[in-house]
Design a protein around this motif. Structure first.
Motif: not given
Ligand code: NAP
Length: 235
Positions: A96-102, A152-155
């Motif tokens: 649902d929410d990804m910080d691409y810079d991070a 799940k998660g922690r992509y």
């Protein structure tokens, strides 16, 4: 005297790995961290074990700082490199929410920096490999990077650890003819700033068991992914 170098050695698993090698009287430890002036626990170890620990200022994502460290270590054989520094990468890494810079930064620290550090210190590792029965590169990965691990998660974190597993597999093939073994570890779920207080094992247990396993590793083990206990980990 054998020489090992440990990244992210100011706290958590890296600090306990430093202590584990101090317990081995034949080792000199090159302890790397971003801010040696603030690394009180490490500085205490330097004071308590005079001549056994050298502190190095090194941000593993900063080529200039790695070049400077390599310059200081020119001509010094390094028997063991432990790529320990790592980050989780914040909370915004879900469907649902990804910080691409991070995410990019997590890759820089967890996936690319181990290669940067190895490249910077390759002459030192090769020197040890020529003079002894072989040098070792250990990278602290995670079970969360295993494709076989169902969760799940922690992509960002998980993809970065999966990537470093591949980097080390490739490196194992490249460096086997040089007599340098490359090994990955899952250190357990460890009570550190990253693992949290609910985690299964202490950083002391994790580090001491990994150091015992590392002592026994040979070139035959290169390319392995191991638990902190030395048992093979599924990929
Ligand atoms: P931690 O307590 O959060 O310590 C992380 C270390 O990495 C710190 O020394 C930190 O230095 C350093 N670091 C971060 N970014 C860096 C950079 N750019 N350059 C140099 N150093 C940097 O974590 P930990 O639990 O000890 O984790 C150590 C390793 O084990 C990591 O690779 C982690 O992914 C892996 N791991 C941990 C667990 C667990 O349960 N704890 C499980 C599986 C895998 P600063 O103090 O300067 O930030």
């Amino acid at each position: 005297m054998k020489h090992c170098i440990i990244t992210g050695s100011n706290r958590g698993i890296g600090l306990e790995l430093t202590r584990a090698y101090l317990d081995r009287p034949d080792w000199h430890i090159h302890a790397c961290c971003r801010a040696p002036e603030k690394a009180d626990d490490l500085r205490q170890l330097v004071t308590n074990h005079l001549g056994r620990v050298t502190l190095h200022k090194a941000d593993v994502t900063d080529q200039a700082s790695l070049d400077a460290m390599a310059g200081r270590l020119e001509g010094q054989a390094i028997d063991l490199l432990i790529n320990n520094a790592g980050i989780m990468g914040g909370d915004r890494q879900s469907i649902d929410d990804m910080d691409y810079d991070a995410w990019s930064h997590v890759f820089a620290v967890n996936s690319m920096a181990p290669m940067r550090v190895v490249q910077s210190l390759l002459p030192n590792l090769k020197a040890a490999a020529r003079e002894t029965d072989g040098a070792k590169i250990v990278t602290i990965s995670s079970q969360l990077g295993a494709l076989s691990y169902q969760s799940k998660g922690r992509y960002a974190y998980r993809s970065s650890k999966a990537a470093v597993n591949m980097v080390m597999k490739l490196m194992a093939a490249d460096l086997k003819p040089e007599n340098i073994a490359c090994i990955l570890f899952h250190p357990g779920w460890v009570q550190t700033d990253m693992g949290g207080v609910e985690a299964d094992i202490t950083p002391q247990d994790s580090a001491r068991q990994m150091a015992d396993v590392i002592d026994r590793l040979t070139l035959e083990d290169t390319g392995s992914f191991l638990n902190w206990t030395g048992d093979p980990h599924d990929w």
